[in-house]
Design a protein around this motif. Structure first.
Motif, PDB file in Angstrom:
ATOM      1  N   ALA A 216      39.871  48.536  22.052  1.00 49.93           N
ATOM      2  CA  ALA A 216      38.949  47.492  22.496  1.00 49.93           C
ATOM      3  C   ALA A 216      39.592  46.622  23.566  1.00 49.93           C
ATOM      4  CB  ALA A 216      38.525  46.630  21.305  1.00 49.93           C
ATOM      5  N   TRP A 217      40.851  46.237  23.344  1.00 50.62           N
ATOM      6  CA  TRP A 217      41.547  45.396  24.321  1.00 50.62           C
ATOM      7  C   TRP A 217      41.698  46.118  25.656  1.00 50.62           C
ATOM      8  CZ3 TRP A 217      42.614  40.883  26.016  1.00 50.62           C
ATOM      9  CH2 TRP A 217      43.645  40.698  26.946  1.00 50.62           C
ATOM     10  N   ASN A 218      42.081  47.379  25.631  1.00 51.21           N
ATOM     11  CA  ASN A 218      42.259  48.138  26.872  1.00 51.21           C
ATOM     12  C   ASN A 218      40.946  48.236  27.645  1.00 51.21           C
ATOM     13  OD1 ASN A 218      44.973  48.555  26.384  1.00 51.21           O
ATOM     14  ND2 ASN A 218      44.697  50.589  25.499  1.00 51.21           N
ATOM     15  N   LEU A 219      39.848  48.419  26.925  1.00 57.74           N
ATOM     16  CA  LEU A 219      38.546  48.507  27.572  1.00 57.74           C
ATOM     17  C   LEU A 219      38.169  47.171  28.217  1.00 57.74           C
ATOM     18  CD1 LEU A 219      35.914  49.982  28.217  1.00 57.74           C
ATOM     19  CD2 LEU A 219      35.101  49.375  25.931  1.00 57.74           C
ATOM     20  N   LEU A 220      38.336  46.084  27.480  1.00 52.03           N
ATOM     21  CA  LEU A 220      37.992  44.765  28.004  1.00 52.03           C
ATOM     22  C   LEU A 220      38.880  44.386  29.189  1.00 52.03           C
ATOM     23  CD1 LEU A 220      37.472  42.841  24.643  1.00 52.03           C
ATOM     24  CD2 LEU A 220      35.688  43.420  26.309  1.00 52.03           C
ATOM     25  N   LYS A 221      40.171  44.653  29.063  1.00 55.14           N
ATOM     26  CA  LYS A 221      41.113  44.315  30.133  1.00 55.14           C
ATOM     27  C   LYS A 221      40.808  45.124  31.396  1.00 55.14           C
ATOM     28  CE  LYS A 221      46.044  43.856  31.147  1.00 55.14           C
ATOM     29  NZ  LYS A 221      45.983  44.582  32.431  1.00 55.14           N
ATOM     30  N   ASP A 222      40.496  46.398  31.213  1.00 56.20           N
ATOM     31  CA  ASP A 222      40.171  47.241  32.361  1.00 56.20           C
ATOM     32  C   ASP A 222      38.921  46.725  33.080  1.00 56.20           C
ATOM     33  OD1 ASP A 222      40.413  49.814  33.953  1.00 56.20           O
ATOM     34  OD2 ASP A 222      38.430  50.108  33.060  1.00 56.20           O
ATOM     35  N   GLY A 227      36.956  43.193  37.875  1.00 59.56           N
ATOM     36  CA  GLY A 227      36.108  42.093  38.305  1.00 59.56           C
ATOM     37  C   GLY A 227      34.850  41.899  37.492  1.00 59.56           C
ATOM     38  N   VAL A 228      34.716  42.627  36.384  1.00 60.26           N
ATOM     39  CA  VAL A 228      33.538  42.478  35.530  1.00 60.26           C
ATOM     40  C   VAL A 228      33.709  41.242  34.645  1.00 60.26           C
ATOM     41  CG1 VAL A 228      32.149  43.536  33.709  1.00 60.26           C
ATOM     42  CG2 VAL A 228      33.152  44.965  35.510  1.00 60.26           C
ATOM     43  N   ASP A 229      32.695  40.407  34.587  1.00 60.66           N
ATOM     44  CA  ASP A 229      32.705  39.258  33.681  1.00 60.66           C
ATOM     45  C   ASP A 229      32.282  39.751  32.297  1.00 60.66           C
ATOM     46  OD1 ASP A 229      32.361  36.946  32.226  1.00 60.66           O
ATOM     47  OD2 ASP A 229      31.323  35.850  33.812  1.00 60.66           O
ATOM     48  N   VAL A 230      33.247  40.029  31.443  1.00 59.59           N
ATOM     49  CA  VAL A 230      32.934  40.629  30.141  1.00 59.59           C
ATOM     50  C   VAL A 230      32.149  39.676  29.253  1.00 59.59           C
ATOM     51  CG1 VAL A 230      34.886  42.223  30.201  1.00 59.59           C
ATOM     52  CG2 VAL A 230      35.178  39.966  29.158  1.00 59.59           C
ATOM     53  N   THR A 231      32.298  38.366  29.479  1.00 58.29           N
ATOM     54  CA  THR A 231      31.550  37.405  28.667  1.00 58.29           C
ATOM     55  C   THR A 231      30.067  37.422  29.018  1.00 58.29           C
ATOM     56  OG1 THR A 231      31.947  35.580  30.209  1.00 58.29           O
ATOM     57  CG2 THR A 231      33.584  35.923  28.488  1.00 58.29           C
ATOM     58  N   GLU A 232      29.742  37.888  30.211  1.00 60.69           N
ATOM     59  CA  GLU A 232      28.348  38.055  30.613  1.00 60.69           C
ATOM     60  C   GLU A 232      27.849  39.461  30.266  1.00 60.69           C
ATOM     61  OE1 GLU A 232      26.081  36.035  31.960  1.00 60.69           O
ATOM     62  OE2 GLU A 232      27.420  34.298  31.866  1.00 60.69           O
ATOM     63  N   TYR A 233      28.737  40.430  30.384  1.00 61.63           N
ATOM     64  CA  TYR A 233      28.362  41.823  30.147  1.00 61.63           C
ATOM     65  C   TYR A 233      28.039  42.053  28.666  1.00 61.63           C
ATOM     66  CZ  TYR A 233      28.500  46.924  30.558  1.00 61.63           C
ATOM     67  OH  TYR A 233      28.175  48.259  30.558  1.00 61.63           O
ATOM     68  N   PHE A 234      28.866  41.473  27.781  1.00 63.38           N
ATOM     69  CA  PHE A 234      28.659  41.640  26.338  1.00 63.38           C
ATOM     70  C   PHE A 234      28.122  40.355  25.720  1.00 63.38           C
ATOM     71  CE2 PHE A 234      32.145  44.767  27.047  1.00 63.38           C
ATOM     72  CZ  PHE A 234      31.468  45.907  26.640  1.00 63.38           C
ATOM     73  N   LEU A 235      27.101  40.499  24.912  1.00 67.00           N
ATOM     74  CA  LEU A 235      26.596  39.362  24.146  1.00 67.00           C
ATOM     75  C   LEU A 235      27.678  38.834  23.222  1.00 67.00           C
ATOM     76  CD1 LEU A 235      24.138  37.628  23.099  1.00 67.00           C
ATOM     77  CD2 LEU A 235      23.821  39.440  21.374  1.00 67.00           C
ATOM     78  N   MET A 236      28.425  39.760  22.626  1.00 66.02           N
ATOM     79  CA  MET A 236      29.477  39.393  21.672  1.00 66.02           C
ATOM     80  C   MET A 236      30.310  40.614  21.317  1.00 66.02           C
ATOM     81  SD  MET A 236      26.783  38.979  18.490  1.00 66.02           S
ATOM     82  CE  MET A 236      27.888  38.089  17.424  1.00 66.02           C
ATOM     83  N   LEU A 237      31.433  40.354  20.687  1.00 65.47           N
ATOM     84  CA  LEU A 237      32.277  41.395  20.102  1.00 65.47           C
ATOM     85  C   LEU A 237      32.290  41.189  18.599  1.00 65.47           C
ATOM     86  CD1 LEU A 237      34.580  43.570  19.948  1.00 65.47           C
ATOM     87  CD2 LEU A 237      36.186  41.692  20.362  1.00 65.47           C
ATOM     88  N   ILE A 238      32.015  42.258  17.853  1.00 57.21           N
ATOM     89  CA  ILE A 238      32.109  42.217  16.395  1.00 57.21           C
ATOM     90  C   ILE A 238      33.228  43.177  16.009  1.00 57.21           C
ATOM     91  CG2 ILE A 238      30.919  42.550  14.202  1.00 57.21           C
ATOM     92  CD1 ILE A 238      28.282  42.130  15.677  1.00 57.21           C
TER      93      ILE A 238
END
Length: 312
Positions: A216-222, A227-238
Protein backbone atom coordinates in the motif's frame (compact mmCIF):
# COMPACT_ATOMS: atom_id res chain seq x y z
CA UNK A 1 5.52 -24.18 29.75
CA UNK A 2 4.11 -22.52 32.87
CA UNK A 3 6.01 -19.34 31.94
CA UNK A 4 4.10 -19.15 28.65
CA UNK A 5 0.76 -19.86 30.28
CA UNK A 6 1.29 -17.20 32.95
CA UNK A 7 2.64 -14.41 30.78
CA UNK A 8 0.48 -14.24 27.65
CA UNK A 9 -1.88 -11.58 29.01
CA UNK A 10 0.98 -9.34 30.14
CA UNK A 11 2.72 -9.56 26.78
CA UNK A 12 -0.37 -8.37 24.90
CA UNK A 13 0.35 -4.86 26.21
CA UNK A 14 3.34 -4.50 23.87
CA UNK A 15 3.09 -1.27 21.87
CA UNK A 16 3.07 -1.67 18.07
CA UNK A 17 6.15 -0.24 16.36
CA UNK A 18 6.06 -2.61 13.37
CA UNK A 19 6.84 -5.31 15.94
CA UNK A 20 4.88 -8.31 17.07
CA UNK A 21 5.11 -11.32 19.29
CA UNK A 22 4.15 -14.73 18.01
CA UNK A 23 2.91 -17.58 20.14
CA UNK A 24 4.38 -20.70 18.54
CA UNK A 25 2.48 -23.99 18.64
CA UNK A 26 2.25 -27.30 16.82
CA UNK A 27 -0.52 -29.61 15.71
CA UNK A 28 -0.14 -33.26 14.69
CA UNK A 29 3.40 -32.95 13.26
CA UNK A 30 6.63 -31.17 14.20
CA UNK A 31 5.69 -28.23 11.93
CA UNK A 32 5.40 -25.07 14.03
CA UNK A 33 2.75 -22.43 13.54
CA UNK A 34 2.39 -18.93 14.88
CA UNK A 35 -0.44 -16.74 16.11
CA UNK A 36 -0.14 -13.06 17.01
CA UNK A 37 -0.09 -12.76 20.81
CA UNK A 38 -2.38 -9.73 20.50
CA UNK A 39 -5.14 -12.11 19.43
CA UNK A 40 -4.61 -14.38 22.44
CA UNK A 41 -6.50 -13.98 25.69
CA UNK A 42 -4.89 -16.93 27.46
CA UNK A 43 -3.42 -20.41 27.03
CA UNK A 44 -4.44 -23.31 29.27
CA UNK A 45 -4.48 -27.07 29.50
CA UNK A 46 -7.57 -28.39 27.75
CA UNK A 47 -10.33 -29.00 30.32
CA UNK A 48 -13.10 -31.56 29.90
CA UNK A 49 -15.22 -30.47 26.95
CA UNK A 50 -19.00 -30.55 26.69
CA UNK A 51 -20.16 -32.09 23.44
CA UNK A 52 -22.70 -30.25 21.28
CA UNK A 53 -24.89 -31.38 18.38
CA UNK A 54 -23.17 -29.94 15.33
CA UNK A 55 -22.96 -30.01 11.56
CA UNK A 56 -19.17 -29.92 11.52
CA UNK A 57 -16.75 -31.98 13.56
CA UNK A 58 -14.29 -29.07 13.56
CA UNK A 59 -16.18 -27.77 16.60
CA UNK A 60 -15.07 -30.20 19.29
CA UNK A 61 -17.43 -28.91 21.95
CA UNK A 62 -17.62 -26.19 24.58
CA UNK A 63 -15.37 -25.26 27.49
CA UNK A 64 -16.47 -23.34 30.56
CA UNK A 65 -13.63 -20.91 31.27
CA UNK A 66 -13.75 -18.18 33.93
CA UNK A 67 -17.52 -18.03 33.90
CA UNK A 68 -17.80 -17.98 30.11
CA UNK A 69 -18.88 -20.78 27.77
CA UNK A 70 -16.52 -20.84 24.78
CA UNK A 71 -16.69 -22.97 21.60
CA UNK A 72 -13.60 -25.10 20.98
CA UNK A 73 -12.32 -25.63 17.42
CA UNK A 74 -9.88 -28.38 16.48
CA UNK A 75 -7.37 -26.29 14.54
CA UNK A 76 -5.72 -29.35 13.03
CA UNK A 77 -8.98 -30.61 11.54
CA UNK A 78 -9.94 -27.08 10.45
CA UNK A 79 -6.93 -26.90 8.11
CA UNK A 80 -7.52 -30.37 6.68
CA UNK A 81 -5.32 -32.50 8.94
CA UNK A 82 -6.26 -35.35 11.25
CA UNK A 83 -8.47 -34.41 14.21
CA UNK A 84 -7.36 -34.86 17.80
CA UNK A 85 -8.85 -38.14 19.13
CA UNK A 86 -11.27 -37.60 22.01
CA UNK A 87 -9.10 -39.60 24.44
CA UNK A 88 -6.14 -37.29 23.75
CA UNK A 89 -7.92 -33.94 24.17
CA UNK A 90 -7.01 -33.55 27.85
CA UNK A 91 -3.27 -33.73 27.00
CA UNK A 92 -3.66 -30.85 24.53
CA UNK A 93 -3.92 -27.10 25.03
CA UNK A 94 -6.45 -24.40 24.31
CA UNK A 95 -5.45 -21.06 22.83
CA UNK A 96 -8.32 -18.75 23.81
CA UNK A 97 -8.53 -15.90 21.30
CA UNK A 98 -10.78 -13.07 20.19
CA UNK A 99 -11.61 -12.52 16.52
CA UNK A 100 -14.21 -10.14 15.14
CA UNK A 101 -15.90 -9.66 18.52
CA UNK A 102 -16.13 -13.45 18.92
CA UNK A 103 -14.33 -15.38 21.67
CA UNK A 104 -13.32 -18.95 20.83
CA UNK A 105 -10.66 -21.50 21.68
CA UNK A 106 -8.34 -23.42 19.37
CA UNK A 107 -7.37 -26.94 20.36
CA UNK A 108 -3.64 -27.52 19.62
CA UNK A 109 -1.22 -30.33 20.48
CA UNK A 110 1.64 -28.32 21.96
CA UNK A 111 2.46 -24.72 22.84
CA UNK A 112 6.11 -23.87 22.33
CA UNK A 113 7.22 -20.33 23.15
CA UNK A 114 6.60 -16.64 22.57
CA UNK A 115 8.86 -15.13 19.93
CA UNK A 116 9.53 -11.39 19.62
CA UNK A 117 10.16 -10.18 16.06
CA UNK A 118 9.44 -7.46 13.49
CA UNK A 119 6.63 -7.40 10.95
CA UNK A 120 9.20 -6.81 8.20
CA UNK A 121 10.56 -10.29 8.97
CA UNK A 122 7.14 -11.81 8.29
CA UNK A 123 6.70 -12.57 4.61
CA UNK A 124 3.65 -13.27 2.47
CA UNK A 125 3.61 -16.88 1.22
CA UNK A 126 4.86 -17.40 -2.36
CA UNK A 127 2.20 -16.81 -4.99
CA UNK A 128 3.12 -20.12 -6.63
CA UNK A 129 1.41 -22.13 -3.88
CA UNK A 130 -1.94 -20.73 -5.02
CA UNK A 131 -4.80 -19.30 -2.99
CA UNK A 132 -6.49 -22.54 -1.96
CA UNK A 133 -4.89 -22.78 1.47
CA UNK A 134 -5.09 -21.42 5.02
CA UNK A 135 -1.67 -19.79 5.00
CA UNK A 136 -1.42 -16.02 5.39
CA UNK A 137 2.33 -15.55 6.09
CA UNK A 138 5.61 -17.34 6.77
CA UNK A 139 8.59 -16.58 8.99
CA UNK A 140 12.02 -18.17 9.12
CA UNK A 141 13.20 -19.20 12.59
CA UNK A 142 16.04 -21.58 13.49
CA UNK A 143 16.44 -22.40 9.77
CA UNK A 144 12.83 -23.58 9.51
CA UNK A 145 9.67 -21.89 8.33
CA UNK A 146 7.02 -20.94 10.85
CA UNK A 147 3.59 -20.85 9.20
CA UNK A 148 1.00 -18.27 10.21
CA UNK A 149 -2.50 -19.57 9.62
CA UNK A 150 -5.24 -17.40 8.15
CA UNK A 151 -7.66 -17.85 11.03
CA UNK A 152 -10.11 -15.44 9.45
CA UNK A 153 -10.43 -17.74 6.44
CA UNK A 154 -11.12 -20.68 8.75
CA UNK A 155 -13.77 -18.74 10.65
CA UNK A 156 -15.35 -17.51 7.42
CA UNK A 157 -15.72 -21.13 6.30
CA UNK A 158 -17.31 -22.16 9.62
CA UNK A 159 -19.30 -19.00 10.28
CA UNK A 160 -20.13 -17.43 6.87
CA UNK A 161 -20.56 -13.65 7.05
CA UNK A 162 -22.92 -11.80 4.69
CA UNK A 163 -21.33 -9.04 2.61
CA UNK A 164 -24.54 -7.35 1.47
CA UNK A 165 -25.09 -3.83 2.80
CA UNK A 166 -28.60 -3.09 4.09
CA UNK A 167 -30.76 -0.38 2.54
CA UNK A 168 -31.06 1.22 5.98
CA UNK A 169 -27.35 2.09 5.82
CA UNK A 170 -27.08 2.84 2.11
CA UNK A 171 -30.14 3.84 0.11
CA UNK A 172 -30.10 4.62 -3.60
CA UNK A 173 -29.10 8.26 -3.03
CA UNK A 174 -26.05 7.14 -1.04
CA UNK A 175 -25.11 4.65 -3.75
CA UNK A 176 -25.32 7.38 -6.38
CA UNK A 177 -22.79 9.47 -4.44
CA UNK A 178 -20.59 6.41 -3.82
CA UNK A 179 -20.13 5.89 -7.56
CA UNK A 180 -18.07 9.08 -7.64
CA UNK A 181 -15.50 7.79 -5.13
CA UNK A 182 -12.50 5.50 -5.01
CA UNK A 183 -11.28 3.65 -1.91
CA UNK A 184 -8.08 1.76 -1.10
CA UNK A 185 -8.28 -1.29 1.13
CA UNK A 186 -5.29 -3.10 2.62
CA UNK A 187 -5.36 -6.52 4.26
CA UNK A 188 -3.16 -9.61 4.20
CA UNK A 189 -6.10 -11.98 4.60
CA UNK A 190 -7.58 -13.01 1.29
CA UNK A 191 -11.02 -13.61 2.78
CA UNK A 192 -11.00 -10.20 4.50
CA UNK A 193 -10.02 -8.47 1.26
CA UNK A 194 -12.78 -10.21 -0.66
CA UNK A 195 -15.39 -9.47 2.00
CA UNK A 196 -14.56 -5.76 2.03
CA UNK A 197 -14.24 -5.51 -1.73
CA UNK A 198 -17.62 -7.17 -2.36
CA UNK A 199 -19.35 -4.91 0.17
CA UNK A 200 -17.78 -1.69 -1.09
CA UNK A 201 -18.25 -2.48 -4.78
CA UNK A 202 -21.89 -3.32 -4.09
CA UNK A 203 -22.26 0.34 -3.06
CA UNK A 204 -20.82 1.43 -6.39
CA UNK A 205 -17.39 2.40 -5.08
CA UNK A 206 -14.24 1.77 -7.08
CA UNK A 207 -11.76 -0.24 -5.00
CA UNK A 208 -7.97 -0.56 -5.13
CA UNK A 209 -6.58 -3.50 -3.17
CA UNK A 210 -3.21 -3.93 -1.41
CA UNK A 211 -2.11 -7.15 0.28
CA UNK A 212 -0.01 -5.58 3.04
CA UNK A 213 1.21 -2.24 4.36
CA UNK A 214 4.40 -2.26 2.29
CA UNK A 215 2.47 -2.74 -0.94
CA UNK A 216 0.00 0.00 0.00
CA UNK A 217 2.79 2.42 0.90
CA UNK A 218 4.69 1.75 -2.33
CA UNK A 219 1.54 2.36 -4.36
CA UNK A 220 0.71 5.62 -2.57
CA UNK A 221 4.30 6.88 -2.71
CA UNK A 222 4.57 6.07 -6.41
CA UNK A 223 1.37 7.99 -7.11
CA UNK A 224 2.54 10.97 -5.05
CA UNK A 225 5.94 10.93 -6.79
CA UNK A 226 4.11 11.17 -10.12
CA UNK A 227 2.25 14.24 -8.90
CA UNK A 228 -1.06 12.57 -8.07
CA UNK A 229 -2.89 14.06 -5.08
CA UNK A 230 -3.75 10.80 -3.33
CA UNK A 231 -5.96 12.59 -0.80
CA UNK A 232 -8.16 13.68 -3.70
CA UNK A 233 -7.84 10.45 -5.67
CA UNK A 234 -8.93 8.22 -2.76
CA UNK A 235 -11.90 8.92 -0.53
CA UNK A 236 -10.09 7.02 2.21
CA UNK A 237 -7.79 4.14 3.08
CA UNK A 238 -9.15 1.25 5.15
CA UNK A 239 -6.26 -0.86 6.43
CA UNK A 240 -5.77 -3.93 8.55
CA UNK A 241 -3.39 -3.56 11.50
CA UNK A 242 -1.59 -6.93 11.64
CA UNK A 243 0.15 -7.55 8.30
CA UNK A 244 3.46 -9.00 7.07
CA UNK A 245 6.28 -6.67 5.96
CA UNK A 246 4.60 -3.52 7.33
CA UNK A 247 1.78 -3.29 9.87
CA UNK A 248 -1.10 -0.83 9.77
CA UNK A 249 0.28 1.34 12.56
CA UNK A 250 3.53 1.89 10.67
CA UNK A 251 1.71 2.47 7.38
CA UNK A 252 -0.46 5.13 9.00
CA UNK A 253 2.52 6.85 10.65
CA UNK A 254 4.36 7.04 7.32
CA UNK A 255 1.29 8.43 5.52
CA UNK A 256 0.69 11.06 8.19
CA UNK A 257 4.40 12.02 8.18
CA UNK A 258 4.44 12.70 4.42
CA UNK A 259 3.23 16.24 3.67
CA UNK A 260 1.84 15.11 0.30
CA UNK A 261 -0.62 12.69 1.88
CA UNK A 262 -0.90 13.65 5.55
CA UNK A 263 -4.55 14.65 5.08
CA UNK A 264 -5.50 11.24 3.76
CA UNK A 265 -8.41 9.79 5.73
CA UNK A 266 -7.23 6.51 7.30
CA UNK A 267 -9.39 3.97 9.09
CA UNK A 268 -7.67 1.04 10.79
CA UNK A 269 -9.58 -2.18 11.22
CA UNK A 270 -8.69 -5.38 13.01
CA UNK A 271 -10.05 -8.65 14.32
CA UNK A 272 -8.25 -7.88 17.59
CA UNK A 273 -10.48 -6.85 20.46
CA UNK A 274 -9.98 -4.42 23.29
CA UNK A 275 -9.41 -0.75 24.03
CA UNK A 276 -5.69 -1.01 23.30
CA UNK A 277 -6.34 -0.64 19.59
CA UNK A 278 -8.34 2.57 20.05
CA UNK A 279 -5.47 4.23 21.93
CA UNK A 280 -2.94 3.09 19.34
CA UNK A 281 -5.14 4.39 16.51
CA UNK A 282 -5.03 7.84 18.09
CA UNK A 283 -1.30 7.60 18.75
CA UNK A 284 -0.38 7.00 15.09
CA UNK A 285 -2.81 9.64 13.82
CA UNK A 286 -5.44 7.45 12.18
CA UNK A 287 -8.90 8.95 11.74
CA UNK A 288 -10.88 6.05 13.11
CA UNK A 289 -11.08 2.40 14.14
CA UNK A 290 -13.30 -0.40 12.88
CA UNK A 291 -13.65 -3.89 14.31
CA UNK A 292 -13.92 -6.20 11.31
CA UNK A 293 -15.93 -7.65 9.60
CA UNK A 294 -19.52 -6.38 9.41
CA UNK A 295 -20.84 -5.11 6.09
CA UNK A 296 -23.11 -2.45 7.59
CA UNK A 297 -20.42 -1.18 9.98
CA UNK A 298 -17.99 -0.92 7.07
CA UNK A 299 -20.52 0.89 4.90
CA UNK A 300 -21.44 3.25 7.74
CA UNK A 301 -17.82 4.41 8.02
CA UNK A 302 -17.74 5.14 4.29
CA UNK A 303 -21.09 6.92 4.32
CA UNK A 304 -19.98 9.10 7.22
CA UNK A 305 -16.84 10.09 5.31
CA UNK A 306 -18.83 10.96 2.18
CA UNK A 307 -21.26 13.04 4.20
CA UNK A 308 -18.43 14.95 5.87
CA UNK A 309 -17.09 15.94 2.43
CA UNK A 310 -20.53 17.09 1.26
CA UNK A 311 -20.71 19.52 4.19
CA UNK A 312 -17.51 21.30 3.09
Amino acid sequence: MSGILDSVNLRTQMVGQNRLELLLFSLETSQRYGINVFKVREVLQCPELTEVPRKTSVIKGMAHIRGETIPVLDLSEAIGRNPVPADEERSCFLIVAEYNKRTLAFLVRKVDRILNTNWDQIMAPPAEIGSDNYLTAVFEYENKLIEIIDVEQILADIYPTPTEVSTEVANEDVRQVARQHHIMICDDSQVARHQMQRSLESLGLRVTVAKNGRQAWNLLKDMADRGVDVTEYFLMLISDIEMPEMDGYTLTSMIKSDTRMQNMHVILHTSLSGGFNVSMVKKVGADGFLAKFNADDLASVVVKRMQSLEKH
